[in-house]
Design a protein around this motif. Structure first.
Motif, PDB file in Angstrom:
ATOM      1  N   LYS A 217       0.796  -1.208   0.049  1.00  8.45           N
ATOM      2  CA  LYS A 217      -0.129  -0.033  -0.255  1.00  8.45           C
ATOM      3  C   LYS A 217       0.971   1.323  -0.030  1.00  8.45           C
ATOM      4  O   LYS A 217       0.398   2.474  -0.412  1.00  8.45           O
ATOM      5  CB  LYS A 217      -0.765  -0.031   1.213  1.00  8.45           C
ATOM      6  N   ALA A 218       1.990   1.249   0.502  1.00  5.82           N
ATOM      7  CA  ALA A 218       2.743   2.179   0.436  1.00  5.82           C
ATOM      8  C   ALA A 218       4.566   1.796   0.521  1.00  5.82           C
ATOM      9  O   ALA A 218       4.653   0.834   1.095  1.00  5.82           O
ATOM     10  CB  ALA A 218       2.979   3.205   1.996  1.00  5.82           C
ATOM     11  N   ILE A 219       5.465   2.393  -0.225  1.00  8.28           N
ATOM     12  CA  ILE A 219       6.746   2.136  -0.248  1.00  8.28           C
ATOM     13  C   ILE A 219       7.439   3.507   0.168  1.00  8.28           C
ATOM     14  O   ILE A 219       7.031   4.489  -0.624  1.00  8.28           O
ATOM     15  CB  ILE A 219       7.174   1.604  -1.668  1.00  8.28           C
ATOM     16  N   TYR A 220       8.083   3.314   1.142  1.00 10.33           N
ATOM     17  CA  TYR A 220       8.998   4.669   1.630  1.00 10.33           C
ATOM     18  C   TYR A 220      10.398   4.427   1.183  1.00 10.33           C
ATOM     19  O   TYR A 220      10.862   3.439   1.755  1.00 10.33           O
ATOM     20  CB  TYR A 220       8.733   4.788   3.129  1.00 10.33           C
ATOM     21  N   PHE A 221      10.914   4.965   0.402  1.00 14.27           N
ATOM     22  CA  PHE A 221      12.357   5.003  -0.125  1.00 14.27           C
ATOM     23  C   PHE A 221      13.243   5.938   0.575  1.00 14.27           C
ATOM     24  O   PHE A 221      13.055   7.462   0.533  1.00 14.27           O
ATOM     25  CB  PHE A 221      12.596   5.219  -1.489  1.00 14.27           C
ATOM     26  N   GLY A 222      14.321   5.572   1.343  1.00 14.25           N
ATOM     27  CA  GLY A 222      15.166   6.528   2.079  1.00 14.25           C
ATOM     28  C   GLY A 222      15.960   6.814   1.084  1.00 14.25           C
ATOM     29  O   GLY A 222      16.495   6.019   0.334  1.00 14.25           O
ATOM     30  N   CYS A 223      16.232   8.128   0.893  1.00 15.11           N
ATOM     31  CA  CYS A 223      17.242   8.721  -0.034  1.00 15.11           C
ATOM     32  C   CYS A 223      17.980   9.691   0.714  1.00 15.11           C
ATOM     33  O   CYS A 223      17.801  10.541   1.597  1.00 15.11           O
ATOM     34  CB  CYS A 223      16.332   9.524  -0.766  1.00 15.11           C
ATOM     35  N   TYR A 224      19.256   9.490   0.650  1.00  6.07           N
ATOM     36  CA  TYR A 224      20.290  10.459   1.356  1.00  6.07           C
ATOM     37  C   TYR A 224      20.469  11.790   0.711  1.00  6.07           C
ATOM     38  O   TYR A 224      20.294  11.941  -0.140  1.00  6.07           O
ATOM     39  CB  TYR A 224      21.788   9.634   1.370  1.00  6.07           C
ATOM     40  N   GLY A 225      20.222  12.531   1.857  1.00  6.51           N
ATOM     41  CA  GLY A 225      20.373  14.017   1.441  1.00  6.51           C
ATOM     42  C   GLY A 225      18.963  14.595   1.125  1.00  6.51           C
ATOM     43  O   GLY A 225      17.862  13.943   1.424  1.00  6.51           O
ATOM     44  N   SER A 226      18.835  15.824   0.884  1.00  8.38           N
ATOM     45  CA  SER A 226      17.713  16.567   0.800  1.00  8.38           C
ATOM     46  C   SER A 226      16.767  16.366  -0.466  1.00  8.38           C
ATOM     47  O   SER A 226      17.125  15.533  -1.447  1.00  8.38           O
ATOM     48  CB  SER A 226      18.198  18.274   0.763  1.00  8.38           C
ATOM     49  N   ARG A 227      15.549  16.832  -0.327  1.00  8.21           N
ATOM     50  CA  ARG A 227      14.715  16.413  -1.761  1.00  8.21           C
ATOM     51  C   ARG A 227      15.060  17.256  -2.802  1.00  8.21           C
ATOM     52  O   ARG A 227      14.712  16.868  -3.811  1.00  8.21           O
ATOM     53  CB  ARG A 227      13.389  16.920  -1.423  1.00  8.21           C
ATOM     54  N   ASP A 228      15.991  18.115  -3.004  1.00 10.47           N
ATOM     55  CA  ASP A 228      16.702  18.648  -4.261  1.00 10.47           C
ATOM     56  C   ASP A 228      18.021  18.370  -4.405  1.00 10.47           C
ATOM     57  O   ASP A 228      18.640  18.912  -5.312  1.00 10.47           O
ATOM     58  CB  ASP A 228      16.418  20.300  -4.035  1.00 10.47           C
ATOM     59  N   GLY A 229      18.550  17.232  -3.446  1.00 12.95           N
ATOM     60  CA  GLY A 229      19.606  16.624  -3.992  1.00 12.95           C
ATOM     61  C   GLY A 229      19.934  15.584  -5.077  1.00 12.95           C
ATOM     62  O   GLY A 229      18.718  14.848  -5.512  1.00 12.95           O
ATOM     63  N   ILE A 230      21.118  15.409  -5.363  1.00 12.21           N
ATOM     64  CA  ILE A 230      21.072  14.505  -6.523  1.00 12.21           C
ATOM     65  C   ILE A 230      20.655  13.106  -6.287  1.00 12.21           C
ATOM     66  O   ILE A 230      20.137  12.350  -7.231  1.00 12.21           O
ATOM     67  CB  ILE A 230      22.544  14.716  -7.126  1.00 12.21           C
TER      68      ILE A 230
END
Length: 141
Positions: free
Chosen positions: A69-82
Motif C-alpha cells: 500500500k505504501a513504499i517509503y524509499f530512504g534517500c540520502y540528502g535533501s529532496r533537491d539533492g542528486i
C-alpha cells in the motif's frame, strides 16, 4: 555467517539482469526466497540505506507488487539533492521495464531523507516525507 560452510550469500554480478538470473538458480535458494517474499509482501515497506544503483530486479519487484500500500524509499540528502533525483530516475526506468504507469504509483511511493536518525524522531512524518515527483506531504503511516 560462516563462509567456510557456505552460509554466506553474496551475488557479485555486474548487472541487475545477471544478478536476477543468478538469484533464480537453485544454488541461491535463500536469495530466491527473499526476492519471492518481496513479491508477496503486503502493507507498508520502508527501504533504508539502499540506492538501487545496480538492483533493478529488486526495484522492479517492489513496484510490481500491488499488495504494498505504501513504499517509503530512504534517500540520502535533501529532496533537491542528486541522490533524490537519481532514485526517482531509477523508478521511471523501472516503470518502463515493467510496463507500469507511473501515475499509478504516485499515491503509494514516497521518499524520506535517510540521513535523519531513524530512531531519533518521526522521519516518516508529513514534514519530512514527499510523494513521487512532488513536494506534497503525506499522512502518517
Amino acid at each position: 555467517m560462516d563462509i567456510e560452510k557456505g552460509s554466506c550469500h553474496v551475488v557479485s554480478e555486474c548487472t541487475a539482469a545477471r544478478k536476477k538470473a543468478h538469484i533464480e538458480t537453485d544454488e541461491t535458494r535463500y536469495l530466491h526466497e527473499s526476492l519471492r517474499r518481496l513479491k508477496t509482501q503486503d502493507g507498508t515497506l520502508v527501504t533504508f540505506g539502499v540506492s538501487f544503483e545496480n538492483d533493478d530486479h529488486v526495484l522492479d519487484t517492489l513496484l510490481e507488487n500491488e499488495s504494498l500500500k505504501a513504499i517509503y524509499f530512504g534517500c540520502y540528502g535533501s529532496r533537491d539533492g542528486i541522490e533524490f533525483f537519481k532514485l526517482q530516475a531509477r523508478i521511471v526506468e523501472s516503470c518502463s521495464r515493467i510496463k507500469r504507469d507511473l501515475a499509478s504509483l504516485q499515491s503509494r511511493v514516497f521518499f524520506f531523507n535517510s540521513s535523519c536518525d531513524p530512531f531519533g524522531g518521526d522521519v516518516l512524518s508529513p514534514e519530512t516525507t514527499v510523494r513521487l515527483f512532488g513536494a506534497e506531504v503525506v499522512p502518517h503511516m
